[in-house]
Write a protein that holds these residues in place. Structure first.
Motif, PDB file in Angstrom:
ATOM      1  N   ASN A  54       0.819  -1.206   0.000  1.00 23.33           N
ATOM      2  CA  ASN A  54       0.000   0.000   0.000  1.00 23.33           C
ATOM      3  C   ASN A  54       0.856   1.260   0.000  1.00 23.33           C
ATOM      4  O   ASN A  54       0.563   2.220  -0.714  1.00 23.33           O
ATOM      5  CB  ASN A  54      -0.934  -0.033   1.205  1.00 23.33           C
ATOM      6  CG  ASN A  54      -1.972   1.055   1.149  1.00 23.33           C
ATOM      7  OD1 ASN A  54      -1.925   1.979   1.944  1.00 23.33           O
ATOM      8  ND2 ASN A  54      -2.897   0.948   0.215  1.00 23.33           N
ATOM      9  N   VAL A  55       1.920   1.269   0.773  1.00 21.95           N
ATOM     10  CA  VAL A  55       2.810   2.433   0.824  1.00 21.95           C
ATOM     11  C   VAL A  55       3.543   2.598  -0.505  1.00 21.95           C
ATOM     12  O   VAL A  55       3.663   3.714  -1.023  1.00 21.95           O
ATOM     13  CB  VAL A  55       3.801   2.309   2.004  1.00 21.95           C
ATOM     14  CG1 VAL A  55       4.886   3.359   1.908  1.00 21.95           C
ATOM     15  CG2 VAL A  55       3.069   2.438   3.317  1.00 21.95           C
ATOM     16  N   ILE A  56       4.007   1.514  -1.081  1.00 22.17           N
ATOM     17  CA  ILE A  56       4.716   1.589  -2.373  1.00 22.17           C
ATOM     18  C   ILE A  56       3.768   2.088  -3.469  1.00 22.17           C
ATOM     19  O   ILE A  56       4.149   2.920  -4.301  1.00 22.17           O
ATOM     20  CB  ILE A  56       5.334   0.228  -2.734  1.00 22.17           C
ATOM     21  CG1 ILE A  56       6.488  -0.062  -1.776  1.00 22.17           C
ATOM     22  CG2 ILE A  56       5.809   0.205  -4.178  1.00 22.17           C
ATOM     23  CD1 ILE A  56       7.033  -1.472  -1.864  1.00 22.17           C
ATOM     24  N   PHE A  68      11.560  13.477  -0.636  1.00 18.31           N
ATOM     25  CA  PHE A  68      11.920  12.694   0.546  1.00 18.31           C
ATOM     26  C   PHE A  68      12.498  13.618   1.621  1.00 18.31           C
ATOM     27  O   PHE A  68      13.380  14.423   1.357  1.00 18.31           O
ATOM     28  CB  PHE A  68      12.931  11.607   0.197  1.00 18.31           C
ATOM     29  CG  PHE A  68      13.283  10.747   1.368  1.00 18.31           C
ATOM     30  CD1 PHE A  68      12.470   9.689   1.737  1.00 18.31           C
ATOM     31  CD2 PHE A  68      14.395  11.017   2.141  1.00 18.31           C
ATOM     32  CE1 PHE A  68      12.763   8.901   2.820  1.00 18.31           C
ATOM     33  CE2 PHE A  68      14.712  10.239   3.233  1.00 18.31           C
ATOM     34  CZ  PHE A  68      13.894   9.179   3.574  1.00 18.31           C
ATOM     35  N   GLY A  69      11.987  13.506   2.838  1.00 17.16           N
ATOM     36  CA  GLY A  69      12.480  14.276   3.975  1.00 17.16           C
ATOM     37  C   GLY A  69      12.028  15.726   4.013  1.00 17.16           C
ATOM     38  O   GLY A  69      12.384  16.465   4.916  1.00 17.16           O
ATOM     39  N   GLU A  70      11.238  16.154   3.049  1.00 17.74           N
ATOM     40  CA  GLU A  70      10.805  17.549   2.968  1.00 17.74           C
ATOM     41  C   GLU A  70       9.313  17.735   3.222  1.00 17.74           C
ATOM     42  O   GLU A  70       8.845  18.858   3.343  1.00 17.74           O
ATOM     43  CB  GLU A  70      11.130  18.122   1.580  1.00 17.74           C
ATOM     44  CG  GLU A  70      12.593  18.097   1.225  1.00 17.74           C
ATOM     45  CD  GLU A  70      13.411  19.059   2.067  1.00 17.74           C
ATOM     46  OE1 GLU A  70      12.929  20.168   2.350  1.00 17.74           O
ATOM     47  OE2 GLU A  70      14.533  18.682   2.458  1.00 17.74           O
ATOM     48  N   GLU A  71       8.570  16.661   3.264  1.00 16.71           N
ATOM     49  CA  GLU A  71       7.112  16.746   3.325  1.00 16.71           C
ATOM     50  C   GLU A  71       6.592  16.873   4.753  1.00 16.71           C
ATOM     51  O   GLU A  71       7.221  16.419   5.701  1.00 16.71           O
ATOM     52  CB  GLU A  71       6.481  15.510   2.681  1.00 16.71           C
ATOM     53  CG  GLU A  71       6.867  15.297   1.243  1.00 16.71           C
ATOM     54  CD  GLU A  71       6.454  16.418   0.317  1.00 16.71           C
ATOM     55  OE1 GLU A  71       5.427  17.089   0.575  1.00 16.71           O
ATOM     56  OE2 GLU A  71       7.151  16.634  -0.688  1.00 16.71           O
ATOM     57  N   VAL A  72       5.432  17.495   4.871  1.00 17.70           N
ATOM     58  CA  VAL A  72       4.673  17.537   6.116  1.00 17.70           C
ATOM     59  C   VAL A  72       3.303  16.961   5.782  1.00 17.70           C
ATOM     60  O   VAL A  72       2.636  17.436   4.866  1.00 17.70           O
ATOM     61  CB  VAL A  72       4.528  18.968   6.662  1.00 17.70           C
ATOM     62  CG1 VAL A  72       3.635  18.982   7.901  1.00 17.70           C
ATOM     63  CG2 VAL A  72       5.886  19.574   6.960  1.00 17.70           C
ATOM     64  N   ILE A  73       2.911  15.924   6.492  1.00 24.07           N
ATOM     65  CA  ILE A  73       1.633  15.264   6.231  1.00 24.07           C
ATOM     66  C   ILE A  73       0.709  15.500   7.421  1.00 24.07           C
ATOM     67  O   ILE A  73       1.098  15.296   8.570  1.00 24.07           O
ATOM     68  CB  ILE A  73       1.834  13.753   5.976  1.00 24.07           C
ATOM     69  CG1 ILE A  73       2.647  13.575   4.692  1.00 24.07           C
ATOM     70  CG2 ILE A  73       0.496  13.033   5.889  1.00 24.07           C
ATOM     71  CD1 ILE A  73       2.930  12.140   4.322  1.00 24.07           C
ATOM     72  N   ASP A  92       6.087   7.823   7.374  1.00 23.93           N
ATOM     73  CA  ASP A  92       7.288   7.138   7.875  1.00 23.93           C
ATOM     74  C   ASP A  92       8.237   6.807   6.738  1.00 23.93           C
ATOM     75  O   ASP A  92       9.439   7.036   6.820  1.00 23.93           O
ATOM     76  CB  ASP A  92       6.918   5.854   8.619  1.00 23.93           C
ATOM     77  CG  ASP A  92       6.275   6.121   9.962  1.00 23.93           C
ATOM     78  OD1 ASP A  92       6.340   7.273  10.440  1.00 23.93           O
ATOM     79  OD2 ASP A  92       5.702   5.182  10.530  1.00 23.93           O
ATOM     80  N   MET A  93       7.701   6.270   5.648  1.00 26.00           N
ATOM     81  CA  MET A  93       8.535   5.864   4.520  1.00 26.00           C
ATOM     82  C   MET A  93       9.209   7.069   3.868  1.00 26.00           C
ATOM     83  O   MET A  93      10.345   6.991   3.427  1.00 26.00           O
ATOM     84  CB  MET A  93       7.684   5.115   3.499  1.00 26.00           C
ATOM     85  CG  MET A  93       8.453   4.285   2.499  1.00 26.00           C
ATOM     86  SD  MET A  93       9.081   5.170   1.092  1.00 26.00           S
ATOM     87  CE  MET A  93       7.645   5.682   0.246  1.00 26.00           C
ATOM     88  N   LEU A  94       8.522   8.211   3.848  1.00 27.95           N
ATOM     89  CA  LEU A  94       9.055   9.415   3.203  1.00 27.95           C
ATOM     90  C   LEU A  94       9.975  10.217   4.102  1.00 27.95           C
ATOM     91  O   LEU A  94      10.586  11.186   3.649  1.00 27.95           O
ATOM     92  CB  LEU A  94       7.904  10.329   2.766  1.00 27.95           C
ATOM     93  CG  LEU A  94       7.014   9.833   1.657  1.00 27.95           C
ATOM     94  CD1 LEU A  94       5.855  10.797   1.444  1.00 27.95           C
ATOM     95  CD2 LEU A  94       7.817   9.669   0.387  1.00 27.95           C
ATOM     96  N   GLY A  95      10.048   9.853   5.376  1.00 31.59           N
ATOM     97  CA  GLY A  95      10.821  10.671   6.304  1.00 31.59           C
ATOM     98  C   GLY A  95      10.147  12.018   6.522  1.00 31.59           C
ATOM     99  O   GLY A  95      10.799  13.029   6.752  1.00 31.59           O
ATOM    100  N   ALA A  96       8.835  12.038   6.425  1.00 30.98           N
ATOM    101  CA  ALA A  96       8.056  13.283   6.522  1.00 30.98           C
ATOM    102  C   ALA A  96       7.694  13.582   7.962  1.00 30.98           C
ATOM    103  O   ALA A  96       7.598  12.683   8.792  1.00 30.98           O
ATOM    104  CB  ALA A  96       6.783  13.154   5.681  1.00 30.98           C
TER     105      ALA A  96
END
Length: 104
Positions: A54-56, A68-73, A92-96
């Motif tokens: 589902n995450v992929i 990656f690492g720049e998002e805020v959800i 979690d997967m995106l480092g968000a």
């Protein structure tokens, strides 16, 4: 019941632990509670494979629009149904950063 402090765990070499054997396609990872089409709440068993797939899939759809690492959800709570599989796991997967809104 014995307990250990987090600082002690961080600075102590890991103990020898028997590796868990799971079948990601068969073994249940979580029970996700949904409303169901009848309005009756029910628990759906999701495997490890379900959650990762589902995450992929979500990442694949959003790929050109995410960093990656720049998002805020923003995540609505409680973490059930799509909120858990998409917002929590994808973050979690995106480092968000994951901002959980306590009341929705």
């Amino acid at each position: 019941m014995p307990f250990e402090y987090l600082d002690d765990l961080i600075h102590t070499p890991p103990k020898e632990v028997e590796e868990a054997t799971i079948n990601p396609k068969v073994d249940m990872a979580v029970i996700l509670y949904i409303g169901g089409t009848s309005g009756q709440r029910m628990g759906v068993e999701l495997t490890h494979f379900n959650l990762v797939a589902n995450v992929i899939q979500s990442q694949s759809v959003l790929q050109s629009r995410i960093q990656f690492g720049e998002e805020v959800i923003i995540t609505a709570s409680p973490l059930y149904h799509v909120y858990m599989t998409i917002t929590m796991n994808l973050a979690d997967m995106l480092g968000a950063a994951n901002v959980i809104v306590p009341v929705f």
